[in-house]
Each structure stands twice: as C-alpha cells, then as structure tokens.
Design a protein around this motif. Structure first.
Motif, PDB file in Angstrom:
ATOM      1  N   UNK A 191       0.834  -1.210   0.000  1.00 56.67           N
ATOM      2  CA  UNK A 191       0.000   0.000   0.000  1.00 56.67           C
ATOM      3  C   UNK A 191       0.861   1.249   0.000  1.00 56.67           C
ATOM      4  N   UNK A 192       1.898   1.226   0.841  1.00 58.54           N
ATOM      5  CA  UNK A 192       2.809   2.367   0.900  1.00 58.54           C
ATOM      6  C   UNK A 192       3.465   2.569  -0.461  1.00 58.54           C
ATOM      7  N   UNK A 196       3.448   5.850  -3.012  1.00 55.15           N
ATOM      8  CA  UNK A 196       4.686   6.494  -3.442  1.00 55.15           C
ATOM      9  C   UNK A 196       4.767   6.509  -4.965  1.00 55.15           C
ATOM     10  N   UNK A 200       4.914  10.315  -6.819  1.00 53.42           N
ATOM     11  CA  UNK A 200       6.163  10.803  -7.429  1.00 53.42           C
ATOM     12  C   UNK A 200       5.949  11.269  -8.884  1.00 53.42           C
ATOM     13  N   UNK A 204       6.176  15.240 -10.532  1.00 55.35           N
ATOM     14  CA  UNK A 204       6.944  15.624 -11.715  1.00 55.35           C
ATOM     15  C   UNK A 204       6.032  16.280 -12.745  1.00 55.35           C
TER      16      UNK A 204
ATOM     17  N   UNK B  19      -5.602  15.441  -1.786  1.00 59.09           N
ATOM     18  CA  UNK B  19      -5.350  14.335  -0.852  1.00 59.09           C
ATOM     19  C   UNK B  19      -6.547  14.121   0.076  1.00 59.09           C
ATOM     20  N   UNK B  25      -7.606   5.197   4.284  1.00 61.62           N
ATOM     21  CA  UNK B  25      -7.071   3.836   4.207  1.00 61.62           C
ATOM     22  C   UNK B  25      -7.371   3.118   5.512  1.00 61.62           C
ATOM     23  N   UNK B  27      -6.470  -0.159   7.848  1.00 58.59           N
ATOM     24  CA  UNK B  27      -5.488  -1.223   8.039  1.00 58.59           C
ATOM     25  C   UNK B  27      -5.950  -2.087   9.198  1.00 58.59           C
ATOM     26  N   UNK B  36      -5.202  10.647   4.438  1.00 58.50           N
ATOM     27  CA  UNK B  36      -3.843  10.989   4.027  1.00 58.50           C
ATOM     28  C   UNK B  36      -3.657  12.486   3.812  1.00 58.50           C
ATOM     29  N   UNK B  39      -0.604  14.258   5.145  1.00 62.79           N
ATOM     30  CA  UNK B  39       0.600  14.038   4.352  1.00 62.79           C
ATOM     31  C   UNK B  39       0.934  15.286   3.543  1.00 62.79           C
ATOM     32  N   UNK B  47       8.935  20.039   0.601  1.00 65.14           N
ATOM     33  CA  UNK B  47       9.146  20.328  -0.824  1.00 65.14           C
ATOM     34  C   UNK B  47       9.343  21.822  -1.059  1.00 65.14           C
ATOM     35  N   UNK B 159       3.278   6.090   9.379  1.00 61.76           N
ATOM     36  CA  UNK B 159       3.293   5.560   8.009  1.00 61.76           C
ATOM     37  C   UNK B 159       3.298   6.690   6.993  1.00 61.76           C
ATOM     38  N   UNK B 162       6.680   8.124   6.603  1.00 63.25           N
ATOM     39  CA  UNK B 162       7.536   7.262   5.772  1.00 63.25           C
ATOM     40  C   UNK B 162       7.239   7.508   4.291  1.00 63.25           C
ATOM     41  N   UNK B 163       5.947   7.556   3.940  1.00 68.89           N
ATOM     42  CA  UNK B 163       5.572   7.766   2.530  1.00 68.89           C
ATOM     43  C   UNK B 163       6.130   9.096   2.020  1.00 68.89           C
ATOM     44  N   UNK B 166       9.901   9.000   1.481  1.00 66.21           N
ATOM     45  CA  UNK B 166      10.253   8.272   0.255  1.00 66.21           C
ATOM     46  C   UNK B 166      10.045   9.167  -0.968  1.00 66.21           C
ATOM     47  N   UNK B 167       8.909   9.879  -0.973  1.00 65.98           N
ATOM     48  CA  UNK B 167       8.595  10.757  -2.105  1.00 65.98           C
ATOM     49  C   UNK B 167       9.615  11.888  -2.203  1.00 65.98           C
ATOM     50  N   UNK B 170      12.962  11.081  -3.727  1.00 64.43           N
ATOM     51  CA  UNK B 170      12.900  10.890  -5.178  1.00 64.43           C
ATOM     52  C   UNK B 170      12.694  12.203  -5.928  1.00 64.43           C
ATOM     53  N   UNK B 171      12.063  13.169  -5.289  1.00 64.51           N
ATOM     54  CA  UNK B 171      11.749  14.415  -6.007  1.00 64.51           C
ATOM     55  C   UNK B 171      12.626  15.575  -5.530  1.00 64.51           C
TER      56      UNK B 171
END
Lengths: 260, 183
Positions: A191-192, A196, A200, A204, B19, B25, B27, B36, B39, B47, B159, B162-163, B166-167, B170-171
């Motif tokens: 899910x995570x 992501x 991402x 962009x 969002x 979500x 769980x 979310x 987030x 950013x 969580x 963490x998301x 990660x984003x 990458x950006x």
C-alpha cells in the motif's frame, strides 16, 4: 463540483447576509469567545437563546446546520463518557454520582453551540466575500513577510489546480493499470509503495505544469508587487456598527454573570 | 516573492485538497482509518521550504475558514476551528514552517532518514501534541487523557511520514528548495 466552489452559502438577503464580511468575522469570533467562557447552566441557556436569535436573523433552519455536527459525534460521546467516568466533584443522586455526566453534557452542548455559531458565517457569506474580508483582516501579517495582496490570486489559482491535479492523477493511474498494477493490495508495504509510485510521477507532472503557468503569468506582465483593484468592495455601514456593539455588550454580560 | 513561488504555493495547497478527496485507508491493526490529507502538510514543508511551506499551508487554512469543504470528508468553515479537532488543523502552517526550516538546515546532506526524522518532529509530534492540547482545553479534559486518545492515530501518522520521506528523496531535485538554491 458546484458544492465544492460555493460551500454552504445560502443567498437569501437576510439581515446577516447584508452585513460587511469583516463585521461578521469579528462578531462571530467574539460570540465564540463568549460561548467558550460559559461556565454555568444559566449562561448556557442565554447562549442558546442568542444562537436561536442569530439563526432567525440569518433565516436559516437549524436542522440544516445540525448536519455539521455528525462528523464529530464520536468525539462528543468520548468527551461525555470521559467526564462521566472521571467527575471533577461529587453530586450524588440516590448513591449514583451524576455530576460528571452533567458536566460532560454541558461541555458537549457548549461545543455544539460553538460549532453552530461558527457555521453561520459560511451560511451567510459567500466565499469571495469572506476571502476578501479575511485578507483585509490579516493584512497586518505583511509585517511577517506574508504576501497578503497576492493571497487572493493564490486562492483562485489553488481552486484552478484541483481539477488539473485530478486529471493528471487519473492519467497516471490509467497508465499504471494498463501495465498491470493492482490497486487493491492487502499488504501494508504494498500500500505504501502504491502511494509512493502514484505521487512521485504526479509531482513531476504538475510541477512542470506550474512552471509553465508561472512563465505564462510573467509573460503577461503579472507583477507580484503591484496594486490591483478588487472585484467586490466591502463597506462598513451603520448597521454593522450596531450589530458589533450588540455582540460586544453580550460578551460583557456573559463575563459579568460568570464572575458572580 | 517571485511568480514561481506564488504558483507553487497554490499548487501544493491544491495537492492538500486533492489528498483530502482520497478515501481513508483502513489497516487491520490500526483502530482508526488513516486520512492521508496531513501528508500534504509534510509535503508542503519538505518540498517548498519554510517560507513557502508556511504560505501554502496558510492558503489551505484560509480556504477552510472561508467555508470551502476542502478538509477530508468534505468539511470546512469556521466551525472546524471551534470544534474539538480544530487544533490538529490550525497548527498546519506552523508545522509546515518547522519541517521546512529543518529540511533547509539539513539540505546539504539530506537523505531518507533525515527527511523521516524531520517529518516525524514537525508532522507527527508537533501536530498531535498541539491537537491534544487544544482538545483538552475545548473539552475540559486533562492533557494526559487527550494525549492518550491520540495514541490511536500515531501508527498511521508514522506511516504517512515514511511515505512522504520516500517521495521527497525521489523528487529532491525538482523541489522548490533546490530550484531557489540553484537559481
């Protein structure tokens, strides 16, 4: 989408509708304070009367407003139970301590009143009017380098961006589904990963869009530090003065009663 | 303030709104569904940086306060502020500022773990602590009790951090912080 743009505004030319947005913003903040500092059941009763009077002035049915309580019902129940189980003092009724439950009930009613009075603002004022009233009121923030005059353009831009982002998101999702991505996994790590992998490419794609948009604004000679005219002008009239005065007197009354 | 910053701030305010449109979500091992939307606040801070993160977040606050149903579940209006959960929301601009400030401080050697720590500090601890404080004042509860009522949200918030981290790794190159730093 219409509902999204207009919020819950009801255009019925009532007394409250005709007031200056700044008057309403300030008055409703003051009434909320009066409600917040309420401690006795008598004051609570007065608050209920004032609320009914205001809804009468706005010509809004109370039932319509009550739906805004639904999302926090769970928290209200929690607050009630908390006060019921941990009472702050003792008041026994045939060996059962009910003071906590009464306190809890009073606090829940107080919270509901505060939400209902605040909801009046969105019922009686259109978003454009409110945006303007608010930008006038927060103009002192410019001393902290907040670009207050640009905020109204940014509000419009934000609303424009929402459908653009949704479109972009849809495209990315379609592309990923066509490559065989399953969008309903059960495992947490999956899910995570999905979120992501979705956000991402979205970032962009839309930053690209934003760059083009800012170039377009620059090319058309938009200057971030110039003065512009407004679509709606706000006016502070006599009516506004009397209404504000009444509200301030009410706050004073509540505070005096509370101090006895 | 450059036009680019202005457009980016509006863009990220719009991301926060989008969002909020995502379904929460659920769980199996966490009692409350995760929305979310918060987030978005972490994204704004990490950013856009401190200044633009703050402005972008303030923009969302203004949109909510003028009554647009932009919070998750279609909520909006001044009533959010006077309700028991108002604290979790009104602290957003400060949270975005704190995250942005720390990210800019650590910018030269930033990696996933640093992003994660920063987002936990500003996006989880600060927001949840202030939200609980606000709840305890509005509901006349002890701070401890409202902090405990918060615990159910902590795993979900973690969580989300963490998301976002990660984003952000990458950006990193296209973030507004990088764009401003390198002209």
């Amino acid at each position: 989408m219409d509902n999204f743009i207009f919020g819950s505004y009801v255009d019925n030319h009532s007394f409250l509708n005709r007031l200056d947005p700044r008057t309403k913003l300030i008055s409703i903040t003051i009434i909320t304070m009066a409600f917040m500092w309420t401690t006795t059941p008598f004051q609570l009763g007065m608050n209920v009367l004032v609320l009914l009077w205001l809804y009468y002035l706005a010509q809004i049915k109370l039932g319509m407003a009550l739906s805004s309580i639904k999302p926090i019902l769970f928290i209200l129940v929690f607050i009630l139970i908390y006060h019921g189980i941990f009472p702050s003092h003792h008041l026994s009724l045939s060996h059962v301590n009910i003071s906590g439950w009464l306190d809890g009930l009073q606090i829940c009613i107080k919270i509901i009143l505060m939400i209902l009075v605040a909801a009046l603002l969105s019922f009686t004022t259109s978003s454009t009017e409110l945006a303007q009233g608010m930008s006038r009121l927060i103009s002192p923030l410019r001393f902290f380098h907040v670009p207050v005059p640009q905020l109204s353009l940014m509000v419009t831009l934000t609303l424009q961006f929402v459908p653009i982002i949704l479109n972009e998101l849809n495209d990315i999702k379609t592309a990923q589904i066509s490559r065989g991505v399953d969008f309903s996994p059960a495992k947490l790590t999956k899910k995570i990963q999905l979120h992501v992998q979705l956000i991402i490419p979205l970032l962009f794609a839309i930053t690209n869009h934003a760059n083009k948009m800012s170039d377009a604004l620059d090319a058309r000679g938009y200057a971030t530090n110039s003065k512009t005219t407004r679509y709606h002008e706000t006016h502070f009239r006599k009516l506004d003065g009397w209404f504000s005065l009444a509200i301030i007197v009410y706050l004073a009354v509540i505070l005096t009663i509370g101090s006895f | 303030m450059k036009t680019k910053e202005l457009v980016y701030d509006a863009l990220f305010a719009a991301i926060v709104i989008v969002l909020g449109l995502f379904p929460p979500i659920t769980l199996p091992f966490i009692p409350v569904p995760i929305t979310i939307q918060s987030m978005g606040v972490m994204l704004q801070g990490s950013f856009l940086g401190k200044k633009n993160g703050f402005i972008s977040s303030l923009l969302v606050v203004i949109l909510v306060l003028i009554g647009l149903p932009v919070l998750s579940g279609g909520r909006g209006g001044l009533g959010i502020l006077t309700g028991p959960t108002g604290g979790y929301f009104i602290i957003w601009p400060i949270a975005a500022f704190v995250i942005g400030y720390l990210v800019e401080k650590l910018w030269k050697k930033i990696n996933f773990w640093k992003y994660l720590i920063v987002n936990i500090i500003g996006g989880v601890i600060l927001i949840d602590f202030f939200g609980a404080l606000y709840l305890s004042v509005i509901a006349h509860m002890s701070v401890m009790a409202s902090l405990v009522s918060n615990l159910a949200f902590i795993p979900g918030d973690f969580i989300k951090a963490v998301i976002v981290s990660l984003i952000c790794v990458a950006t990193k190159k296209i973030s507004l912080i990088a764009q401003i730093k390198h002209g």
